[in-house]
Design a protein around this motif. Structure first.
Motif, PDB file in Angstrom:
ATOM      1  N   VAL A 194      19.088 111.768 -16.700  1.00 32.88           N
ATOM      2  CA  VAL A 194      19.910 112.450 -17.109  1.00 32.88           C
ATOM      3  C   VAL A 194      21.410 111.877 -17.574  1.00 32.88           C
ATOM      4  O   VAL A 194      21.607 110.671 -16.129  1.00 32.88           O
ATOM      5  CB  VAL A 194      20.234 113.703 -16.003  1.00 32.88           C
ATOM      6  CG1 VAL A 194      20.000 113.240 -14.840  1.00 32.88           C
ATOM      7  CG2 VAL A 194      20.411 115.019 -16.199  1.00 32.88           C
ATOM      8  N   ARG A 195      22.425 112.067 -17.610  1.00 34.58           N
ATOM      9  CA  ARG A 195      23.667 111.940 -18.120  1.00 34.58           C
ATOM     10  C   ARG A 195      24.744 112.531 -17.266  1.00 34.58           C
ATOM     11  O   ARG A 195      24.276 113.518 -17.666  1.00 34.58           O
ATOM     12  CB  ARG A 195      23.898 111.504 -19.415  1.00 34.58           C
ATOM     13  CG  ARG A 195      23.329 110.525 -20.571  1.00 34.58           C
ATOM     14  CD  ARG A 195      24.105 110.988 -22.019  1.00 34.58           C
ATOM     15  NE  ARG A 195      22.890 111.815 -22.723  1.00 34.58           N
ATOM     16  CZ  ARG A 195      24.058 113.161 -23.224  1.00 34.58           C
ATOM     17  NH1 ARG A 195      24.749 113.121 -23.015  1.00 34.58           N
ATOM     18  NH2 ARG A 195      22.824 114.071 -23.619  1.00 34.58           N
ATOM     19  N   LEU A 196      25.115 111.972 -16.335  1.00 28.41           N
ATOM     20  CA  LEU A 196      25.776 112.948 -15.370  1.00 28.41           C
ATOM     21  C   LEU A 196      26.976 112.676 -15.496  1.00 28.41           C
ATOM     22  O   LEU A 196      28.222 114.111 -15.500  1.00 28.41           O
ATOM     23  CB  LEU A 196      25.311 112.477 -14.296  1.00 28.41           C
ATOM     24  CG  LEU A 196      23.742 112.805 -13.138  1.00 28.41           C
ATOM     25  CD1 LEU A 196      23.801 112.030 -12.340  1.00 28.41           C
ATOM     26  CD2 LEU A 196      23.973 114.493 -13.836  1.00 28.41           C
ATOM     27  N   GLU A 201      23.841 123.013 -10.603  1.00 32.14           N
ATOM     28  CA  GLU A 201      23.443 123.103 -11.923  1.00 32.14           C
ATOM     29  C   GLU A 201      23.691 121.516 -12.932  1.00 32.14           C
ATOM     30  O   GLU A 201      24.422 121.045 -12.672  1.00 32.14           O
ATOM     31  CB  GLU A 201      24.366 123.659 -12.640  1.00 32.14           C
ATOM     32  CG  GLU A 201      23.940 124.796 -13.679  1.00 32.14           C
ATOM     33  CD  GLU A 201      23.317 124.949 -14.250  1.00 32.14           C
ATOM     34  OE1 GLU A 201      22.397 125.936 -14.942  1.00 32.14           O
ATOM     35  OE2 GLU A 201      22.443 125.571 -13.303  1.00 32.14           O
ATOM     36  N   ILE A 202      22.429 121.582 -13.583  1.00 33.07           N
ATOM     37  CA  ILE A 202      22.101 120.703 -14.644  1.00 33.07           C
ATOM     38  C   ILE A 202      22.234 121.288 -15.465  1.00 33.07           C
ATOM     39  O   ILE A 202      21.401 121.840 -16.317  1.00 33.07           O
ATOM     40  CB  ILE A 202      21.478 119.334 -14.236  1.00 33.07           C
ATOM     41  CG1 ILE A 202      21.523 118.607 -13.024  1.00 33.07           C
ATOM     42  CG2 ILE A 202      21.087 118.296 -15.167  1.00 33.07           C
ATOM     43  CD1 ILE A 202      20.782 118.145 -12.384  1.00 33.07           C
ATOM     44  N   ASP A 203      22.765 120.110 -16.769  1.00 29.73           N
ATOM     45  CA  ASP A 203      23.025 120.791 -18.304  1.00 29.73           C
ATOM     46  C   ASP A 203      21.367 120.185 -19.251  1.00 29.73           C
ATOM     47  O   ASP A 203      21.393 119.621 -18.969  1.00 29.73           O
ATOM     48  CB  ASP A 203      24.163 120.930 -18.841  1.00 29.73           C
ATOM     49  CG  ASP A 203      24.325 121.067 -20.061  1.00 29.73           C
ATOM     50  OD1 ASP A 203      23.423 122.446 -20.662  1.00 29.73           O
ATOM     51  OD2 ASP A 203      24.984 120.804 -20.942  1.00 29.73           O
ATOM     52  N   LYS A 204      21.240 121.200 -19.751  1.00 28.43           N
ATOM     53  CA  LYS A 204      19.433 120.669 -20.160  1.00 28.43           C
ATOM     54  C   LYS A 204      20.209 119.978 -21.481  1.00 28.43           C
ATOM     55  O   LYS A 204      18.870 118.744 -21.970  1.00 28.43           O
ATOM     56  CB  LYS A 204      18.695 121.559 -20.909  1.00 28.43           C
ATOM     57  CG  LYS A 204      19.837 122.516 -21.943  1.00 28.43           C
ATOM     58  CD  LYS A 204      18.987 123.755 -23.048  1.00 28.43           C
ATOM     59  CE  LYS A 204      20.102 124.332 -23.945  1.00 28.43           C
ATOM     60  NZ  LYS A 204      19.889 125.528 -24.490  1.00 28.43           N
ATOM     61  N   VAL A 210      24.380 107.050 -15.700  1.00 29.49           N
ATOM     62  CA  VAL A 210      23.382 107.832 -15.769  1.00 29.49           C
ATOM     63  C   VAL A 210      21.757 107.391 -14.919  1.00 29.49           C
ATOM     64  O   VAL A 210      22.178 106.470 -14.345  1.00 29.49           O
ATOM     65  CB  VAL A 210      22.666 106.908 -17.143  1.00 29.49           C
ATOM     66  CG1 VAL A 210      21.406 107.429 -17.377  1.00 29.49           C
ATOM     67  CG2 VAL A 210      23.389 107.081 -18.124  1.00 29.49           C
ATOM     68  N   ALA A 211      21.192 108.440 -14.260  1.00 29.51           N
ATOM     69  CA  ALA A 211      19.911 108.252 -12.818  1.00 29.51           C
ATOM     70  C   ALA A 211      18.907 108.751 -13.625  1.00 29.51           C
ATOM     71  O   ALA A 211      18.767 109.544 -14.014  1.00 29.51           O
ATOM     72  CB  ALA A 211      21.173 110.117 -12.535  1.00 29.51           C
ATOM     73  N   PRO A 212      18.014 107.932 -13.432  1.00 30.15           N
ATOM     74  CA  PRO A 212      16.856 107.468 -14.213  1.00 30.15           C
ATOM     75  C   PRO A 212      15.945 108.416 -13.229  1.00 30.15           C
ATOM     76  O   PRO A 212      16.072 108.204 -11.588  1.00 30.15           O
ATOM     77  CB  PRO A 212      16.342 105.734 -14.191  1.00 30.15           C
ATOM     78  CG  PRO A 212      17.657 105.383 -13.282  1.00 30.15           C
ATOM     79  CD  PRO A 212      18.532 106.755 -13.139  1.00 30.15           C
ATOM     80  N   PHE A 213      15.181 108.222 -13.448  1.00 31.94           N
ATOM     81  CA  PHE A 213      13.967 109.417 -12.827  1.00 31.94           C
ATOM     82  C   PHE A 213      12.608 109.468 -13.833  1.00 31.94           C
ATOM     83  O   PHE A 213      12.249 109.784 -14.441  1.00 31.94           O
ATOM     84  CB  PHE A 213      14.012 110.549 -12.256  1.00 31.94           C
ATOM     85  CG  PHE A 213      14.424 111.774 -13.589  1.00 31.94           C
ATOM     86  CD1 PHE A 213      13.273 112.586 -13.752  1.00 31.94           C
ATOM     87  CD2 PHE A 213      15.659 111.555 -13.826  1.00 31.94           C
ATOM     88  CE1 PHE A 213      13.084 113.611 -14.947  1.00 31.94           C
ATOM     89  CE2 PHE A 213      15.470 112.845 -15.322  1.00 31.94           C
ATOM     90  CZ  PHE A 213      15.187 113.769 -15.437  1.00 31.94           C
ATOM     91  N   LYS A 214      11.426 109.983 -12.686  1.00 28.46           N
ATOM     92  CA  LYS A 214      10.175 109.601 -13.146  1.00 28.46           C
ATOM     93  C   LYS A 214       9.903 111.322 -13.203  1.00 28.46           C
ATOM     94  O   LYS A 214      10.294 112.054 -12.094  1.00 28.46           O
ATOM     95  CB  LYS A 214       8.923 109.170 -12.513  1.00 28.46           C
ATOM     96  CG  LYS A 214       8.998 108.002 -12.665  1.00 28.46           C
ATOM     97  CD  LYS A 214       8.003 107.313 -13.416  1.00 28.46           C
ATOM     98  CE  LYS A 214       7.950 105.619 -13.510  1.00 28.46           C
ATOM     99  NZ  LYS A 214       7.640 104.947 -14.574  1.00 28.46           N
ATOM    100  N   LEU A 215       9.038 111.181 -14.507  1.00 30.91           N
ATOM    101  CA  LEU A 215       8.463 112.871 -15.496  1.00 30.91           C
ATOM    102  C   LEU A 215       7.562 112.608 -15.014  1.00 30.91           C
ATOM    103  O   LEU A 215       6.098 111.849 -15.631  1.00 30.91           O
ATOM    104  CB  LEU A 215       9.476 114.114 -15.939  1.00 30.91           C
ATOM    105  CG  LEU A 215       9.156 115.110 -17.320  1.00 30.91           C
ATOM    106  CD1 LEU A 215       9.052 116.099 -15.624  1.00 30.91           C
ATOM    107  CD2 LEU A 215       9.457 114.561 -17.687  1.00 30.91           C
ATOM    108  N   LYS A 216       7.113 113.449 -14.152  1.00 31.43           N
ATOM    109  CA  LYS A 216       5.190 113.891 -14.258  1.00 31.43           C
ATOM    110  C   LYS A 216       4.674 114.932 -14.579  1.00 31.43           C
ATOM    111  O   LYS A 216       5.040 116.531 -14.136  1.00 31.43           O
ATOM    112  CB  LYS A 216       4.359 113.283 -12.421  1.00 31.43           C
ATOM    113  CG  LYS A 216       3.171 113.398 -12.229  1.00 31.43           C
ATOM    114  CD  LYS A 216       2.999 112.502 -10.820  1.00 31.43           C
ATOM    115  CE  LYS A 216       1.739 112.156 -11.093  1.00 31.43           C
ATOM    116  NZ  LYS A 216       1.283 111.990  -9.354  1.00 31.43           N
ATOM    117  N   ALA A 276      23.774 111.636  -8.734  1.00 30.94           N
ATOM    118  CA  ALA A 276      22.882 110.511  -9.298  1.00 30.94           C
ATOM    119  C   ALA A 276      22.159 109.539  -7.931  1.00 30.94           C
ATOM    120  O   ALA A 276      21.285 109.344  -8.689  1.00 30.94           O
ATOM    121  CB  ALA A 276      24.177 109.074 -10.346  1.00 30.94           C
ATOM    122  N   ALA A 277      22.764 109.647  -7.447  1.00 30.50           N
ATOM    123  CA  ALA A 277      22.064 108.783  -6.094  1.00 30.50           C
ATOM    124  C   ALA A 277      20.657 109.649  -5.882  1.00 30.50           C
ATOM    125  O   ALA A 277      19.634 108.947  -4.925  1.00 30.50           O
ATOM    126  CB  ALA A 277      22.993 108.276  -4.531  1.00 30.50           C
TER     127      ALA A 277
END
Length: 148
Positions: free
Chosen positions: A131-133, A109-112, A138-144, A69-70
């Motif tokens: 993404v819920r790990l 590996e991250i599950d869809k 929960v790790a927030p991120f920006k999707l461009k 998450a970090a």
């Protein structure tokens, strides 16, 4: 009588839990159906060892999820897709594509199914996603989303 459950029993509890039940219930129902075992010293020690091992594995998994998450938190993930001149995409950006991008970014590996996107992404732009790990992580991120 003290017993250790070998399987989940609806009226009593979950597997590997220690419970106090009446002697008749244990002898006539639980033991013949192989749902429980008597809680003698060896069985209690084995149950305690199992619970400690389970707690240790959960702590390791939680630590790995926090570390991941970090890595993800605050990152900008760029998806390049085909689209029209009006700003609309040919199709949409799905959790599977974002999970593949995150896997390439982190090397893990991250599950869809764990990727949370805002409603269907069908236009170019920037979106907040997460993404819920692990439970509570929960790790927030920006999707461009950019044109290919």
């Amino acid at each position: 009588m003290k017993i250790i459950l070998k399987q989940d029993v609806k009226t009593i509890g979950k597997k590997d839990e220690i419970h106090e039940v009446s002697d008749g219930y244990a002898r006539n129902f639980l033991f013949p159906r192989n749902l429980a075992a008597p809680a003698d010293a060896a069985a209690l020690n084995q149950a305690r060892t199992k619970s400690e091992a389970k707690a240790h594995h959960e702590a390791e998994a939680r630590g790995a999820a926090e570390e991941l998450a970090a890595k993800i938190k605050g990152q900008v993930v760029t998806a390049k897709v085909k689209g029209g001149a009006s700003g609309k995409l040919y199709g949409k950006v799905t959790g599977k594509e974002v999970a593949e991008l995150l896997t390439a970014l982190t090397g893990t590996e991250i599950d869809k199914k764990k990727v949370e996107l805002p409603s269907a992404i069908k236009e170019f732009g920037s979106y907040d996603a997460s993404v819920r790990l692990y439970a509570g992580i929960v790790a927030p991120f920006k999707l461009k989303v950019e044109e290919l």
